[in-house]
Design a protein around this motif. Structure first.
Motif, PDB file in Angstrom:
ATOM      1  N   TYR A 163       0.823  -1.203   0.000  1.00  0.00           N
ATOM      2  CA  TYR A 163       0.000   0.000   0.000  1.00  0.00           C
ATOM      3  C   TYR A 163       0.859   1.256   0.000  1.00  0.00           C
ATOM      4  CZ  TYR A 163      -4.616  -2.112   0.580  1.00  0.00           C
ATOM      5  OH  TYR A 163      -5.785  -2.791   0.377  1.00  0.00           O
ATOM      6  N   ALA A 164       1.970   1.236   0.729  1.00  0.00           N
ATOM      7  CA  ALA A 164       2.850   2.407   0.800  1.00  0.00           C
ATOM      8  C   ALA A 164       3.402   2.760  -0.580  1.00  0.00           C
ATOM      9  CB  ALA A 164       3.984   2.147   1.785  1.00  0.00           C
ATOM     10  N   LYS A 165       3.671   1.756  -1.400  1.00  0.00           N
ATOM     11  CA  LYS A 165       4.263   1.983  -2.725  1.00  0.00           C
ATOM     12  C   LYS A 165       3.206   2.257  -3.796  1.00  0.00           C
ATOM     13  CE  LYS A 165       8.117  -0.953  -1.489  1.00  0.00           C
ATOM     14  NZ  LYS A 165       8.528  -2.346  -1.426  1.00  0.00           N
ATOM     15  N   LEU A 166       1.959   1.923  -3.510  1.00  0.00           N
ATOM     16  CA  LEU A 166       0.882   2.056  -4.490  1.00  0.00           C
ATOM     17  C   LEU A 166       0.548   3.527  -4.743  1.00  0.00           C
ATOM     18  CD1 LEU A 166      -1.102   0.168  -6.049  1.00  0.00           C
ATOM     19  CD2 LEU A 166      -2.684   0.491  -4.150  1.00  0.00           C
ATOM     20  N   ASP A 167       0.513   3.947  -5.999  1.00  0.00           N
ATOM     21  CA  ASP A 167       0.165   5.327  -6.380  1.00  0.00           C
ATOM     22  C   ASP A 167       0.931   6.360  -5.564  1.00  0.00           C
ATOM     23  OD1 ASP A 167      -1.713   4.519  -8.329  1.00  0.00           O
ATOM     24  OD2 ASP A 167      -3.236   4.230  -6.788  1.00  0.00           O
ATOM     25  N   ALA A 168       2.244   6.160  -5.440  1.00  0.00           N
ATOM     26  CA  ALA A 168       3.081   7.025  -4.597  1.00  0.00           C
ATOM     27  C   ALA A 168       3.047   8.480  -5.038  1.00  0.00           C
ATOM     28  CB  ALA A 168       4.518   6.499  -4.595  1.00  0.00           C
ATOM     29  N   GLU A 169       2.727   8.738  -6.320  1.00  0.00           N
ATOM     30  CA  GLU A 169       2.741  10.124  -6.834  1.00  0.00           C
ATOM     31  C   GLU A 169       1.445  10.885  -6.533  1.00  0.00           C
ATOM     32  OE1 GLU A 169       0.736   7.532  -9.621  1.00  0.00           O
ATOM     33  OE2 GLU A 169       2.694   7.338  -8.688  1.00  0.00           O
ATOM     34  N   ASP A 170       0.420  10.202  -6.038  1.00  0.00           N
ATOM     35  CA  ASP A 170      -0.868  10.843  -5.747  1.00  0.00           C
ATOM     36  C   ASP A 170      -0.808  11.492  -4.360  1.00  0.00           C
ATOM     37  OD1 ASP A 170      -3.527  11.388  -4.917  1.00  0.00           O
ATOM     38  OD2 ASP A 170      -4.302   9.866  -6.284  1.00  0.00           O
ATOM     39  N   LEU A 174      -3.795  10.822  -1.899  1.00  0.00           N
ATOM     40  CA  LEU A 174      -3.725   9.429  -1.456  1.00  0.00           C
ATOM     41  C   LEU A 174      -2.580   9.246  -0.462  1.00  0.00           C
ATOM     42  CD1 LEU A 174      -5.009   6.653  -1.728  1.00  0.00           C
ATOM     43  CD2 LEU A 174      -3.519   6.204  -3.670  1.00  0.00           C
ATOM     44  N   ALA A 175      -1.478   9.931  -0.696  1.00  0.00           N
ATOM     45  CA  ALA A 175      -0.336   9.857   0.225  1.00  0.00           C
ATOM     46  C   ALA A 175      -0.726  10.391   1.606  1.00  0.00           C
ATOM     47  CB  ALA A 175       0.852  10.634  -0.329  1.00  0.00           C
ATOM     48  N   ARG A 176      -1.514  11.487   1.636  1.00  0.00           N
ATOM     49  CA  ARG A 176      -1.967  12.041   2.937  1.00  0.00           C
ATOM     50  C   ARG A 176      -2.883  11.049   3.652  1.00  0.00           C
ATOM     51  NH1 ARG A 176      -2.237  16.816  -0.069  1.00  0.00           N
ATOM     52  NH2 ARG A 176      -4.476  16.594  -0.380  1.00  0.00           N
ATOM     53  N   TRP A 177      -3.808  10.423   2.875  1.00  0.00           N
ATOM     54  CA  TRP A 177      -4.714   9.440   3.478  1.00  0.00           C
ATOM     55  C   TRP A 177      -3.928   8.264   4.040  1.00  0.00           C
ATOM     56  CZ3 TRP A 177      -5.902   4.357   1.751  1.00  0.00           C
ATOM     57  CH2 TRP A 177      -6.929   3.739   2.463  1.00  0.00           C
ATOM     58  N   LYS A 178      -2.942   7.772   3.264  1.00  0.00           N
ATOM     59  CA  LYS A 178      -2.134   6.639   3.730  1.00  0.00           C
ATOM     60  C   LYS A 178      -1.339   7.024   4.975  1.00  0.00           C
ATOM     61  CE  LYS A 178      -0.367   5.654  -0.400  1.00  0.00           C
ATOM     62  NZ  LYS A 178       0.398   4.948  -1.446  1.00  0.00           N
ATOM     63  N   ALA A 179      -0.827   8.256   5.009  1.00  0.00           N
ATOM     64  CA  ALA A 179      -0.079   8.711   6.190  1.00  0.00           C
ATOM     65  C   ALA A 179      -0.982   8.735   7.419  1.00  0.00           C
ATOM     66  CB  ALA A 179       0.531  10.083   5.937  1.00  0.00           C
ATOM     67  N   SER A 180      -2.287   9.075   7.222  1.00  0.00           N
ATOM     68  CA  SER A 180      -3.215   9.099   8.361  1.00  0.00           C
ATOM     69  C   SER A 180      -3.456   7.696   8.913  1.00  0.00           C
ATOM     70  CB  SER A 180      -4.560   9.727   7.957  1.00  0.00           C
ATOM     71  OG  SER A 180      -5.325   8.828   7.172  1.00  0.00           O
ATOM     72  N   LEU A 181      -3.205   6.679   8.077  1.00  0.00           N
ATOM     73  CA  LEU A 181      -3.337   5.286   8.516  1.00  0.00           C
ATOM     74  C   LEU A 181      -2.007   4.731   9.025  1.00  0.00           C
ATOM     75  CD1 LEU A 181      -5.518   3.768   5.652  1.00  0.00           C
ATOM     76  CD2 LEU A 181      -6.266   4.417   7.926  1.00  0.00           C
TER      77      LEU A 181
END
Length: 201
Positions: free
Chosen positions: A29-36, A39-46
């Motif tokens: 998940y961390a590597k998925l769509d890394a340029e978005d 999405l990066a902010r949402w993943k960081a919140s998780l």
């Protein structure tokens, strides 16, 4: 009533046509769509940050730690908390049901840890029976979470409900089966407990 009937009561509801996606590790998940950026902010919140995740996927994705019943009407200092590792106390509620005041608002709260991967589609199910007949079913979604970088558990408060009231409701005890399960049918916790209704806590 057969255990198959009990299991049917504890199956999560489904949305026609919805198929859960393939499970991915936190690293994937961390590597998925890394340029978005969003999405990066949402993943960081998780707690999903490239390089900060673990690929150690041993054991269950979720460990349920406690179940708590909370109410603004509880006397000061009184708590109703089940440690799910304390199986003796849970079993004891069959002989000595916990007491819930009739006609009051209360809510269920669970504390859990996400050990690895990302969870979504995980829900809490609770079926209440009296004399073998189902009288209530609660189904609540936990939400989406990743492993907490601090190692601290998550707490989820579910929507308030109101306990039944009246002389008939107060006679006898209620048996509850609780389960934490995901869309794929993987069960992370499954336990039984009992309560009775009274005029006071």
């Amino acid at each position: 009533m057969s255990s198959a009937d009990n299991d049917d009561d504890l199956k999560p509801s489904t949305t026609p046509g919805y198929k859960p996606g393939a499970a991915k590790s936190a690293d994937e998940y961390a590597k998925l769509d890394a340029e978005d950026e969003s999405l990066a902010r949402w993943k960081a919140s998780l707690g999903i940050v490239p390089g900060a995740t673990t690929s150690d996927a041993i054991g269950p994705k979720v460990t349920v730690l406690t179940l708590e019943l909370d109410s603004p009407t509880l006397p000061a200092g009184k708590k109703i908390v089940f440690d799910l590792k304390d199986t003796a106390r849970l079993a004891d509620t069959k002989k000595n049901p916990i007491v819930i005041k009739e006609g009051v608002e209360y809510n269920v709260r669970i504390t859990f840890k996400v050990n690895h991967s990302i969870i979504s589609g995980v829900r809490y199910l609770q079926v209440v029976k009296r004399a073998g007949v189902r009288v209530d079913k609660l189904e609540q979604m936990l939400g989406s979470y990743g492993p907490n970088p601090t190692g601290e558990p998550y707490t989820k408060n579910f929507e308030p409900e109101e306990s039944p009231s009246g002389m008939l409701a107060r006679s006898g005890s209620y048996n509850v089966r609780s389960r934490v399960i995901d869309d794929d049918g993987e069960v992370y916790a499954d336990w039984d407990w009992s309560f009775k209704l009274a005029k006071e806590w």
